[in-house]
Each structure stands twice: as structure tokens, then as C-alpha cells.
Design a protein around this motif. Sequence first.
Motif, PDB file in Angstrom:
ATOM      1  N   THR A   1       0.828  -1.210   0.000  1.00  0.00           N
ATOM      2  CA  THR A   1       0.000   0.000   0.000  1.00  0.00           C
ATOM      3  C   THR A   1       0.863   1.260   0.000  1.00  0.00           C
ATOM      4  N   ILE A   2       1.906   1.262   0.796  1.00  0.00           N
ATOM      5  CA  ILE A   2       2.770   2.440   0.903  1.00  0.00           C
ATOM      6  C   ILE A   2       3.515   2.709  -0.401  1.00  0.00           C
ATOM      7  N   LEU A   3       4.089   1.671  -1.002  1.00  0.00           N
ATOM      8  CA  LEU A   3       4.820   1.875  -2.259  1.00  0.00           C
ATOM      9  C   LEU A   3       3.908   2.470  -3.334  1.00  0.00           C
ATOM     10  N   ARG A   4       2.728   1.939  -3.458  1.00  0.00           N
ATOM     11  CA  ARG A   4       1.777   2.442  -4.451  1.00  0.00           C
ATOM     12  C   ARG A   4       1.375   3.881  -4.127  1.00  0.00           C
ATOM     13  N   SER A   5       1.089   4.140  -2.852  1.00  0.00           N
ATOM     14  CA  SER A   5       0.661   5.481  -2.436  1.00  0.00           C
ATOM     15  C   SER A   5       1.757   6.520  -2.641  1.00  0.00           C
ATOM     16  N   LEU A   6       3.007   6.153  -2.340  1.00  0.00           N
ATOM     17  CA  LEU A   6       4.110   7.088  -2.544  1.00  0.00           C
ATOM     18  C   LEU A   6       4.263   7.441  -4.018  1.00  0.00           C
ATOM     19  N   ARG A   7       4.173   6.428  -4.866  1.00  0.00           N
ATOM     20  CA  ARG A   7       4.283   6.670  -6.315  1.00  0.00           C
ATOM     21  C   ARG A   7       3.167   7.593  -6.783  1.00  0.00           C
ATOM     22  N   GLN A   8       1.957   7.307  -6.358  1.00  0.00           N
ATOM     23  CA  GLN A   8       0.815   8.123  -6.775  1.00  0.00           C
ATOM     24  C   GLN A   8       0.912   9.537  -6.218  1.00  0.00           C
ATOM     25  N   ALA A   9       1.426   9.675  -4.996  1.00  0.00           N
ATOM     26  CA  ALA A   9       1.594  11.013  -4.400  1.00  0.00           C
ATOM     27  C   ALA A   9       2.564  11.869  -5.203  1.00  0.00           C
ATOM     28  N   ARG A  10       3.522  11.235  -5.859  1.00  0.00           N
ATOM     29  CA  ARG A  10       4.472  11.953  -6.708  1.00  0.00           C
ATOM     30  C   ARG A  10       3.924  12.159  -8.123  1.00  0.00           C
ATOM     31  N   GLY A  11       2.721  11.641  -8.368  1.00  0.00           N
ATOM     32  CA  GLY A  11       2.120  11.809  -9.687  1.00  0.00           C
ATOM     33  C   GLY A  11       2.792  10.974 -10.760  1.00  0.00           C
ATOM     34  N   LEU A  12       3.378   9.854 -10.363  1.00  0.00           N
ATOM     35  CA  LEU A  12       4.081   8.993 -11.311  1.00  0.00           C
ATOM     36  C   LEU A  12       3.252   7.773 -11.680  1.00  0.00           C
ATOM     37  N   THR A  13       3.306   7.413 -12.928  1.00  0.00           N
ATOM     38  CA  THR A  13       2.728   6.142 -13.345  1.00  0.00           C
ATOM     39  C   THR A  13       3.785   5.061 -13.122  1.00  0.00           C
ATOM     40  N   GLN A  14       3.365   3.815 -13.199  1.00  0.00           N
ATOM     41  CA  GLN A  14       4.336   2.723 -13.093  1.00  0.00           C
ATOM     42  C   GLN A  14       5.355   2.812 -14.226  1.00  0.00           C
ATOM     43  N   THR A  15       4.910   3.208 -15.401  1.00  0.00           N
ATOM     44  CA  THR A  15       5.812   3.347 -16.552  1.00  0.00           C
ATOM     45  C   THR A  15       6.855   4.428 -16.292  1.00  0.00           C
ATOM     46  N   GLN A  16       6.426   5.574 -15.790  1.00  0.00           N
ATOM     47  CA  GLN A  16       7.357   6.669 -15.518  1.00  0.00           C
ATOM     48  C   GLN A  16       8.392   6.286 -14.452  1.00  0.00           C
ATOM     49  N   LEU A  17       7.932   5.624 -13.405  1.00  0.00           N
ATOM     50  CA  LEU A  17       8.858   5.195 -12.367  1.00  0.00           C
ATOM     51  C   LEU A  17       9.825   4.153 -12.920  1.00  0.00           C
ATOM     52  N   GLY A  18       9.308   3.254 -13.727  1.00  0.00           N
ATOM     53  CA  GLY A  18      10.168   2.260 -14.362  1.00  0.00           C
ATOM     54  C   GLY A  18      11.249   2.903 -15.210  1.00  0.00           C
ATOM     55  N   GLU A  19      10.894   3.952 -15.943  1.00  0.00           N
ATOM     56  CA  GLU A  19      11.878   4.650 -16.769  1.00  0.00           C
ATOM     57  C   GLU A  19      12.981   5.264 -15.907  1.00  0.00           C
ATOM     58  N   ARG A  20      12.615   5.795 -14.752  1.00  0.00           N
ATOM     59  CA  ARG A  20      13.618   6.367 -13.844  1.00  0.00           C
ATOM     60  C   ARG A  20      14.599   5.295 -13.358  1.00  0.00           C
ATOM     61  N   LEU A  21      14.091   4.078 -13.220  1.00  0.00           N
ATOM     62  CA  LEU A  21      14.905   2.984 -12.682  1.00  0.00           C
ATOM     63  C   LEU A  21      15.529   2.110 -13.757  1.00  0.00           C
ATOM     64  N   GLY A  22      15.113   2.316 -14.995  1.00  0.00           N
ATOM     65  CA  GLY A  22      15.629   1.489 -16.078  1.00  0.00           C
ATOM     66  C   GLY A  22      15.016   0.099 -16.111  1.00  0.00           C
ATOM     67  N   VAL A  23      13.764   0.007 -15.649  1.00  0.00           N
ATOM     68  CA  VAL A  23      13.042  -1.261 -15.678  1.00  0.00           C
ATOM     69  C   VAL A  23      11.691  -1.039 -16.351  1.00  0.00           C
ATOM     70  N   THR A  24      10.992  -2.120 -16.612  1.00  0.00           N
ATOM     71  CA  THR A  24       9.695  -2.017 -17.280  1.00  0.00           C
ATOM     72  C   THR A  24       8.579  -1.698 -16.294  1.00  0.00           C
TER      73      THR A  24
END
Length: 84
Positions: A13-36
Motif C-alpha cells: 500500500t505504501i509503495l503504491r501510495s508514494l508513487r501516486q503522491a508523486r504523480g508517477l505512473t508505473q511506466t514513468q517510475l520504471g523509466e527512472r529505474l531502467g526497468v519495465t
Amino acid sequence: MKYPVDNPQQLRTILRSLRQARGLTQTQLGERLGVTQKRIARIEAAPEVTAFDQISRMVTAMGYSLMVEEPSAYRVAEPGPDTW
């Protein structure tokens, strides 16, 4: 803000909420990390089977940090005149 984590469900729940609080999609976060996007989805779905370094990198990429803290219930009181 502090987010206590006592079990994998809370971490999901926290990981998902933190990502959403930053306004990031899973794709955008993946791009930052170099993963899909699929890898981010797997981490969010099952952090308990994810390596710590991957969770740490993910949290850092979102602008947060991890901290281990001793809960106050476990802190040992300093000996004082009334302790003994």
C-alpha cells in the motif's frame, strides 16, 4: 511524514501510495529505474519477494528514503535513581 511498515500488505500500500503522491505512473517510475512497467507492478504487488536493494532504489527514485527505527515500546529506559 513517517510510514510504519509491519507487514508486506502495508508495504504494498505504501509503495503504491508514494508513487501516486508523486504523480508517477508505473511506466514513468520504471523509466527512472531502467526497468519495465511490469517490473514496477510486480514490486508493488509482492514486495516481500523483492530484493531490498530494488525496493530501496524504487523509494529513492520517488524522492523518499528508508529508515529503520526502534519503536518506543521497545526502547530501554535509562537507569535512574528509581530504577533499581
